[in-house]
Design a protein around this motif. Sequence first.
Motif, PDB file in Angstrom:
ATOM      1  N   GLU A   1     105.630  38.827  23.642  1.00 15.79           N
ATOM      2  CA  GLU A   1     105.047  39.281  24.909  1.00 15.79           C
ATOM      3  C   GLU A   1     105.415  38.341  26.051  1.00 15.79           C
ATOM      4  OE1 GLU A   1     100.793  39.483  24.785  1.00 15.79           O
ATOM      5  OE2 GLU A   1     100.606  40.085  26.881  1.00 15.79           O
TER       6      GLU A   1
ATOM      7  N   HIS B   1     101.115  41.831  31.381  1.00 16.34           N
ATOM      8  CA  HIS B   1     101.022  41.665  29.925  1.00 16.34           C
ATOM      9  C   HIS B   1     101.683  42.826  29.199  1.00 16.34           C
ATOM     10  CE1 HIS B   1      98.025  38.319  29.853  1.00 16.34           C
ATOM     11  NE2 HIS B   1      97.938  38.705  31.115  1.00 16.34           N
ATOM     12  N   ALA B   2     101.858  42.656  27.881  1.00 14.36           N
ATOM     13  CA  ALA B   2     102.288  43.761  27.027  1.00 14.36           C
ATOM     14  C   ALA B   2     101.273  43.873  25.895  1.00 14.36           C
ATOM     15  CB  ALA B   2     103.685  43.510  26.487  1.00 14.36           C
TER      16      ALA B   2
ATOM     17  N   HIS C   1     100.603  34.469  29.279  1.00 12.45           N
ATOM     18  CA  HIS C   1     100.970  33.570  28.168  1.00 12.45           C
ATOM     19  C   HIS C   1     102.073  32.581  28.575  1.00 12.45           C
ATOM     20  CE1 HIS C   1      98.457  36.409  25.996  1.00 12.45           C
ATOM     21  NE2 HIS C   1      99.131  37.344  26.637  1.00 12.45           N
TER      22      HIS C   1
ATOM     23  N   ARG D   1      91.700  39.359  22.619  1.00 15.52           N
ATOM     24  CA  ARG D   1      93.032  38.856  22.285  1.00 15.52           C
ATOM     25  C   ARG D   1      93.663  38.174  23.494  1.00 15.52           C
ATOM     26  NH1 ARG D   1      97.832  40.587  22.910  1.00 15.52           N
ATOM     27  NH2 ARG D   1      97.538  42.805  23.265  1.00 15.52           N
ATOM     28  N   GLU D   2      93.587  38.835  24.649  1.00  8.97           N
ATOM     29  CA  GLU D   2      94.178  38.259  25.857  1.00  8.97           C
ATOM     30  C   GLU D   2      93.435  36.995  26.289  1.00  8.97           C
ATOM     31  OE1 GLU D   2      96.892  39.034  26.669  1.00  8.97           O
ATOM     32  OE2 GLU D   2      97.316  41.162  26.812  1.00  8.97           O
TER      33      GLU D   2
HETATM   34 ZN   LIG Z   1      98.799  39.303  27.059  1.00  8.83          ZN
END
Ligand SMILES: [Zn+2]
Length: 373
Positions: free
Chosen positions: A171, A225-226, A156, A256-257
């Motif tokens: 995140e 990522h988180a 992101h 989502r990612e």
């Molecule tokens: Zn992510």
Amino acid sequence: MARWLAVLLVLCVIGLAADGYAVVPKARLTGVRFLSSANYTRVILDLTGRVKFTINTLAASPKRRLPPRIYMDLVGARLTARRHRVDVKDRLVQRIRLGQFKENVVRVVLDLKYPGNHDAVLLANPHRLMVDVERRGGSGDRGQLAVRKIVLDPGHGGKDPGAVGAGGLREKDVVLRVARKLAPLLRRRMGADVVLTRNTDVFIPLKGRTAMANAEQADLFLSIHANASHNRRAGGLETYYLDKTTDEATMKLAARENGTARRNLTDLQIMLSDLKLNVYLPDSISLASHLQSSLVKTTRPHYSRAKDLGVKKGLFYVLVGARMPAALAELFFVSNRREARALKRPEFQNAIAGGLFQGIKNYADRLRERGNP
Ligand SMILES: [Zn+2]
């Protein structure tokens, strides 16, 4: 009785019509392009619709004065391209030849200079078949024995905050901090050359991230990522490698990612099912396993509830197209209040970075052992 016969007859006629239709090519092959780079040649066949294809290699035939070749049969295609022969003359490919092999089959032949490995993907919007050719025993095989260059990809950034969790924890901020702690560890303790896809809070499209790793000719790609969940009690660590999956939870996470609706994943499913060759899959699985186990080990002393959610496969766009072993780590859940609180603490970020470092180190050591048995 007569009525049944009539029904049967109608069904037969429909069947014939359907068969006849299947023979008619539905897609036209309108052109061919290529792109030469130091390590591979990319051939792009422009199409007007979907086709099926097979791809094969042929050894050189000195008797027939034929070089090593790769040929593809595009079923359901008609050749309308103006040029049927394109000279490439780069390091690997001599020329591309196109021909209408059968009524509904276009054959594409790549005349090579050396035997090559291939990797082919069908893409939609617009339709095209993309074929990458690499010299056998060339750079593609290099990364599997040593980890010299590492690309770290904090997920992101910029306009894309990623998941936003308890207490407004973002995140994009957590993963950047972890990546910045991990990079010096890899440089100092492994002597690795480390590149970050982003070192600040900027937005980078997913495709640009692996493209960067490919351009750097990295030996390893790690996307950081988180996690997040509607279930606020969900928590833990999980590490992914790229592969097809039918697991519902993983598909939701990947959606989502990927920043797309879930249905778009089928596109990616199709694309991957057409990948004949994923030479990096075994190493990617090994990398993900080493990362996961050392992450659990190094974070538990700081957070006893660190849950091992395991190594999983998923369809993450950010890993597609990586020309090296690649993995994606989901470091705890920002949506879990307790984990969000831990993630904010610099000591805990250090522990996570330490876990990622040890995982990469263990993976690299294993590679070295394999190279010098
Ligand atoms: Zn992510």
